[in-house]
Design a protein around this motif. Structure first.
Motif, mmCIF file in Angstrom:
data_model
loop_
_atom_site.group_PDB
_atom_site.id
_atom_site.type_symbol
_atom_site.label_atom_id
_atom_site.label_comp_id
_atom_site.label_asym_id
_atom_site.label_seq_id
_atom_site.Cartn_x
_atom_site.Cartn_y
_atom_site.Cartn_z
ATOM 1 N N ALA A 5 0.826 -1.207 0.000
ATOM 2 C CA ALA A 5 0.000 0.000 0.000
ATOM 3 C C ALA A 5 0.863 1.260 0.000
ATOM 4 O O ALA A 5 0.489 2.280 -0.582
ATOM 5 C CB ALA A 5 -0.926 -0.004 1.202
ATOM 6 N N SER A 6 2.041 1.177 0.627
ATOM 7 C CA SER A 6 2.903 2.368 0.674
ATOM 8 C C SER A 6 3.392 2.756 -0.722
ATOM 9 O O SER A 6 3.523 3.945 -1.027
ATOM 10 C CB SER A 6 4.094 2.129 1.601
ATOM 11 O OG SER A 6 4.889 1.061 1.154
ATOM 12 N N HIS A 8 1.704 2.291 -3.528
ATOM 13 C CA HIS A 8 0.552 2.928 -4.185
ATOM 14 C C HIS A 8 0.357 4.358 -3.670
ATOM 15 O O HIS A 8 0.065 5.268 -4.452
ATOM 16 C CB HIS A 8 -0.716 2.112 -3.967
ATOM 17 C CG HIS A 8 -0.710 0.803 -4.680
ATOM 18 N ND1 HIS A 8 -0.698 0.705 -6.052
ATOM 19 C CD2 HIS A 8 -0.696 -0.460 -4.211
ATOM 20 C CE1 HIS A 8 -0.686 -0.561 -6.400
ATOM 21 N NE2 HIS A 8 -0.686 -1.296 -5.301
ATOM 22 N N LEU A 9 0.526 4.540 -2.371
ATOM 23 C CA LEU A 9 0.363 5.874 -1.794
ATOM 24 C C LEU A 9 1.446 6.826 -2.297
ATOM 25 O O LEU A 9 1.153 7.975 -2.650
ATOM 26 C CB LEU A 9 0.383 5.796 -0.267
ATOM 27 C CG LEU A 9 0.116 7.087 0.494
ATOM 28 C CD1 LEU A 9 -1.208 7.714 0.069
ATOM 29 C CD2 LEU A 9 0.134 6.824 1.984
ATOM 30 N N MET A 10 2.687 6.351 -2.354
ATOM 31 C CA MET A 10 3.763 7.204 -2.878
ATOM 32 C C MET A 10 3.515 7.554 -4.344
ATOM 33 O O MET A 10 3.776 8.686 -4.766
ATOM 34 C CB MET A 10 5.116 6.506 -2.729
ATOM 35 C CG MET A 10 5.622 6.460 -1.313
ATOM 36 S SD MET A 10 7.304 5.837 -1.173
ATOM 37 C CE MET A 10 7.188 4.238 -1.940
ATOM 38 N N THR A 11 3.014 6.602 -5.116
ATOM 39 C CA THR A 11 2.704 6.866 -6.518
ATOM 40 C C THR A 11 1.604 7.923 -6.637
ATOM 41 O O THR A 11 1.699 8.846 -7.451
ATOM 42 C CB THR A 11 2.284 5.577 -7.235
ATOM 43 O OG1 THR A 11 3.345 4.633 -7.124
ATOM 44 C CG2 THR A 11 1.960 5.830 -8.690
ATOM 45 N N ALA A 12 0.587 7.798 -5.814
ATOM 46 C CA ALA A 12 -0.513 8.773 -5.834
ATOM 47 C C ALA A 12 -0.015 10.161 -5.453
ATOM 48 O O ALA A 12 -0.365 11.156 -6.095
ATOM 49 C CB ALA A 12 -1.628 8.329 -4.895
ATOM 50 N N ILE A 13 0.819 10.225 -4.421
ATOM 51 C CA ILE A 13 1.372 11.524 -4.009
ATOM 52 C C ILE A 13 2.220 12.111 -5.130
ATOM 53 O O ILE A 13 2.151 13.312 -5.418
ATOM 54 C CB ILE A 13 2.185 11.377 -2.701
ATOM 55 C CG1 ILE A 13 1.252 11.032 -1.536
ATOM 56 C CG2 ILE A 13 2.965 12.657 -2.404
ATOM 57 C CD1 ILE A 13 1.977 10.643 -0.259
ATOM 58 N N VAL A 64 5.861 14.146 2.905
ATOM 59 C CA VAL A 64 4.929 13.058 3.212
ATOM 60 C C VAL A 64 5.304 11.796 2.442
ATOM 61 O O VAL A 64 5.283 10.687 2.991
ATOM 62 C CB VAL A 64 3.467 13.481 2.917
ATOM 63 C CG1 VAL A 64 2.519 12.292 2.999
ATOM 64 C CG2 VAL A 64 3.030 14.573 3.875
ATOM 65 N N ALA A 65 5.665 11.940 1.181
ATOM 66 C CA ALA A 65 6.061 10.775 0.375
ATOM 67 C C ALA A 65 7.298 10.103 0.970
ATOM 68 O O ALA A 65 7.373 8.866 1.017
ATOM 69 C CB ALA A 65 6.317 11.191 -1.071
ATOM 70 N N VAL A 68 6.208 8.214 4.049
ATOM 71 C CA VAL A 68 5.521 6.974 3.655
ATOM 72 C C VAL A 68 6.541 5.921 3.238
ATOM 73 O O VAL A 68 6.418 4.740 3.586
ATOM 74 C CB VAL A 68 4.500 7.242 2.522
ATOM 75 C CG1 VAL A 68 3.989 5.956 1.917
ATOM 76 C CG2 VAL A 68 3.342 8.075 3.053
ATOM 77 N N GLY A 72 6.803 2.729 5.343
ATOM 78 C CA GLY A 72 6.381 1.546 4.589
ATOM 79 C C GLY A 72 7.451 0.482 4.567
ATOM 80 O O GLY A 72 7.185 -0.710 4.570
#
Length: 75
Positions: A5-6, A8-13, A64-65, A68, A72
């Motif tokens: 999930a980390s 995916h979150l970094m990619t989104a950020i 934030v990235a 994460v 992560g």
């Protein structure tokens, strides 16, 4: 193996950061460039302020990235 999930979150950020940069180039930077070319300093100031705020937002998103990524990796 499944991606965490980390990731995916970094990619989104990262995508949000890219969109913020694209917006800076399309709107306030063009306005700033036109105002400076015409020596309209009072008109350039709001564009510069907008750019400054958006760059600050991108900086915060980058921090934030990184957080994460570090958190992560620990889990």
């Amino acid at each position: 193996r499944a991606t965490g999930a980390s990731i995916h979150l970094m990619t989104a950020i990262g995508l949000v950061m890219a969109l913020v940069y694209a917006y800076i180039v399309v709107a306030p930077h063009r306005a700033l460039k036109a105002a400076v070319a015409a020596s309209r300093w009072q008109a350039a100031a709001p564009a510069m302020a907008t750019i400054r705020r958006l760059v600050g937002l991108n900086l915060a998103l980058g921090v934030v990235a990184i957080a994460v990524a570090v958190l992560g990796k620990a889990s």
